[in-house]
Design a protein around this motif. Structure first.
Motif: not given
Length: 166
Positions: A16-38
């Motif tokens: 992180g950087r200043d409370g945000e992710l420091p790289w451009p948005h990666i939709e596939a990562d957000v999707k797998q993360y959300r599905e895993r913890v749902a």
């Protein structure tokens, strides 16, 4: 109950950087993360909780904080330390019929829970990034990669602690 951290980290362990992710948005990562913890309970620090308040992950949130006693969200409970948080996550996992609780960060929370982890689900993002928050180091001799999936811009690795049941 298994306790598993889940994070995206750059090659230099920056998360992180200043409370945000420091790289451009990666939709596939957000999707797998959300599905895993749902459907699972999640453990996170108060600042991370506040940053996700509009779109809370998991079935129940255990917010680790010594500065607040409640967060005003029906699915969230405050814990004042790692032992209490693990106990609350175990209760929530039993209530919802799941066997895993996830640790979502931030940096201090990952560090606090690292000795308790059974697993880590880490999205290893391509490249090094500038940031003010890092995922803690771990002794790779204590861990092994149980699964690895390559995606565009990151590799998802599921680590398990050696000597613990999967």
């Amino acid at each position: 109950m298994k306790l598993v951290s889940i994070a995206a980290l750059a090659e230099n362990r920056v998360i992180g950087r200043d409370g945000e992710l420091p790289w451009p948005h990666i939709e596939a990562d957000v999707k797998q993360y959300r599905e895993r913890v749902a459907g699972s309970p999640v453990i996170l620090g108060r600042r991370t909780f506040d940053s996700m308040r509009d779109d809370l992950p998991g079935s129940r949130q255990i917010v680790v904080s010594r500065s607040v006693e409640s967060v005003g969200v029906p699915t969230a409970t405050v814990a004042n330390g790692d032992g209490t948080a693990i106990d609350l996550a175990g209760e929530a996992a039993s209530e919802t019929g799941v066997d895993t609780a996830y640790v979502l960060g931030g940096g201090g929370i990952y560090d606090l829970f690292q000795p308790h982890l059974d697993g880590m689900v880490l999205s290893h993002v391509d490249g090094a990034y500038e940031g003010d928050t890092r995922y803690p180091e771990w002794d790779e001799s204590e861990w092994e990669v149980a699964a690895e999936t390559a995606y565009d811009r990151f590799t998802l690795r599921e680590w398990v602690r050696r000597g613990r049941a999967n």
